[in-house]
Design a protein around this motif. Structure first.
Motif, mmCIF file in Angstrom:
data_model
loop_
_atom_site.group_PDB
_atom_site.id
_atom_site.type_symbol
_atom_site.label_atom_id
_atom_site.label_comp_id
_atom_site.label_asym_id
_atom_site.label_seq_id
_atom_site.Cartn_x
_atom_site.Cartn_y
_atom_site.Cartn_z
ATOM 1 N N GLU A 18 0.831 -1.214 0.000
ATOM 2 C CA GLU A 18 0.000 0.000 0.000
ATOM 3 C C GLU A 18 0.858 1.254 0.000
ATOM 4 O OE1 GLU A 18 -2.003 3.469 1.216
ATOM 5 O OE2 GLU A 18 -0.542 2.443 2.525
ATOM 6 N N ARG A 22 0.863 3.928 -3.015
ATOM 7 C CA ARG A 22 0.437 5.310 -2.759
ATOM 8 C C ARG A 22 1.522 6.312 -3.110
ATOM 9 N NH1 ARG A 22 1.297 7.129 2.007
ATOM 10 N NH2 ARG A 22 0.974 5.062 2.937
ATOM 11 N N THR A 23 2.760 5.989 -2.781
ATOM 12 C CA THR A 23 3.864 6.927 -3.023
ATOM 13 C C THR A 23 4.476 6.779 -4.403
ATOM 14 O OG1 THR A 23 5.506 5.408 -2.085
ATOM 15 C CG2 THR A 23 4.429 6.957 -0.563
ATOM 16 N N GLU A 70 -3.616 -1.658 -9.301
ATOM 17 C CA GLU A 70 -4.281 -0.394 -8.968
ATOM 18 C C GLU A 70 -5.605 -0.641 -8.255
ATOM 19 O OE1 GLU A 70 -5.535 3.780 -11.200
ATOM 20 O OE2 GLU A 70 -4.377 2.247 -12.255
ATOM 21 N N ALA A 73 -4.889 -2.034 -4.788
ATOM 22 C CA ALA A 73 -4.398 -1.000 -3.866
ATOM 23 C C ALA A 73 -5.554 -0.231 -3.249
ATOM 24 C CB ALA A 73 -3.458 -0.047 -4.604
ATOM 25 N N ARG A 74 -6.580 0.089 -4.047
ATOM 26 C CA ARG A 74 -7.743 0.811 -3.498
ATOM 27 C C ARG A 74 -8.430 -0.014 -2.419
ATOM 28 N NH1 ARG A 74 -8.634 2.179 -9.011
ATOM 29 N NH2 ARG A 74 -10.202 0.508 -9.165
ATOM 30 N N ARG A 77 -6.227 -0.322 0.716
ATOM 31 C CA ARG A 77 -6.193 0.944 1.463
ATOM 32 C C ARG A 77 -7.438 1.070 2.349
ATOM 33 N NH1 ARG A 77 -5.164 4.030 -2.666
ATOM 34 N NH2 ARG A 77 -2.944 3.575 -2.428
ATOM 35 N N LYS A 81 -7.544 0.970 6.482
ATOM 36 C CA LYS A 81 -8.200 2.049 7.216
ATOM 37 C C LYS A 81 -9.184 1.486 8.239
ATOM 38 C CE LYS A 81 -11.046 6.197 6.568
ATOM 39 N NZ LYS A 81 -11.761 7.046 5.569
#
Length: 298
Positions: A18, A22-23, A70, A73-74, A77, A81
């Protein structure tokens, strides 16, 4: 049914992936996680091997998410959270009983907050996390247990209990009222009208309700009750506001009735919750208390 263990990667694999996704950089991810670049690369590679899917395109010293990476990753994430929120809730209340509640800001500040101490006194094991939400949202994507909503009795994927209705009044500053002869509903149109973006047709409905023309109603737009109330108190125009939320301003004289022509709103306030949380003990206790508090106001 439990998911097969091979589809449950280690948390440190997911955190490394992640952060890199993100980076857009293994170096930045390593710095964020206080790891070496090699460690992050190995964890991502181990995740890819476990899933059997390539998550990044590797081009010299750069990485770029694949289409599958992609989307993954969503989802990851959002999952991280949820885990983080659950961990914070447990730390804040190690004996359980945290209720994550989405509230309308003015209702929460002016009606709910002054009454919450009574609920907490009666239910000392329950703690609250309050977040602001102005409109509908998807319970599947937002980690809250319930929401207080104004509008109609529908919410996709949620169960509802009506709390109370409301009556709206046209209000303004004393100075503005003294400059106009508000003899009937039609006369109110001569003053600037202040509108809430969440209730775009409120003035039209009020004018129709009191027998006045409702065409071409214009004026300034506001997205918050607090802002529109301040504008009305400053003499910027007439606002149509729920009487129970402006009792303090009316009592102090900072706001006055432009004309004494109230109207019951079509919408109402509801407590909404996802079906799978219906039996959650803190929510059950809060729902019963809230319905008792609003019993005389429905």
């Amino acid at each position: 049914m439990q998911s097969p263990r091979r589809f449950l990667p280690a948390l440190h694999y997911l955190s490394a992936f992640e952060a890199a996704a993100r980076t857009g950089s293994v170096t930045a991810a390593a710095r964020e996680l206080s790891l070496t670049q090699g460690a992050v690369s190995r964890q991502i590679k181990a995740l890819e091997e476990q899933l059997g899917v390539e998550l990044f395109h590797r081009e010299k010293q750069t990485i770029r998410l694949t289409a599958g990476g992609e989307a993954y990753a969503r989802d990851i994430r959002d999952a991280l959270k949820l885990i983080s929120t659950a961990s914070l809730n447990l730390r804040a209340n190690p004996f359980g009983g945290t209720l994550n509640l989405a509230v309308l800001p003015t209702f929460g500040a002016r009606w709910l907050a002054p009454r919450l101490p009574r609920f907490i006194d009666a239910n000392p094991g329950v703690s609250f996390n309050l977040v602001t939400r102005l409109s509908y949202f998807d319970f599947r994507l937002d980690p809250v247990d319930a929401a207080i909503h104004f509008g109609g009795p529908e919410w996709q994927g949620g169960e509802m209990a009506m709390l109370r209705g409301e009556t709206v009044l046209p209000v303004c500053s004393p100075d503005l009222k003294s400059r106009y002869d508000f003899s009937d509903a039609a006369a109110v149109r001569e003053a600037p009208l202040l509108h809430l973006t969440t209730r775009p047709d409120a003035w039209e409905r009020w004018l129709r309700h009191h027998g006045a023309a409702d065409d071409s109603v214009r004026g300034m737009l506001f997205d918050q009750f607090s802002t529109i109330a301040e504008a009305a108190m400053a003499g910027m125009g007439v606002a149509l506001l729920p009487e129970f939320l402006i009792e303090t301003e009316l009592a102090s004289g900072r706001l006055v009735k432009a004309i004494d022509l109230p109207m019951a709103s079509e919408g109402a306030y509801y407590l909404v919750w996802p079906s799978e949380r219906a039996s959650y003990p803190p929510l059950q206790a809060f729902r019963e208390w809230l319905l008792a508090e609003t019993a005389s106001e429905r």
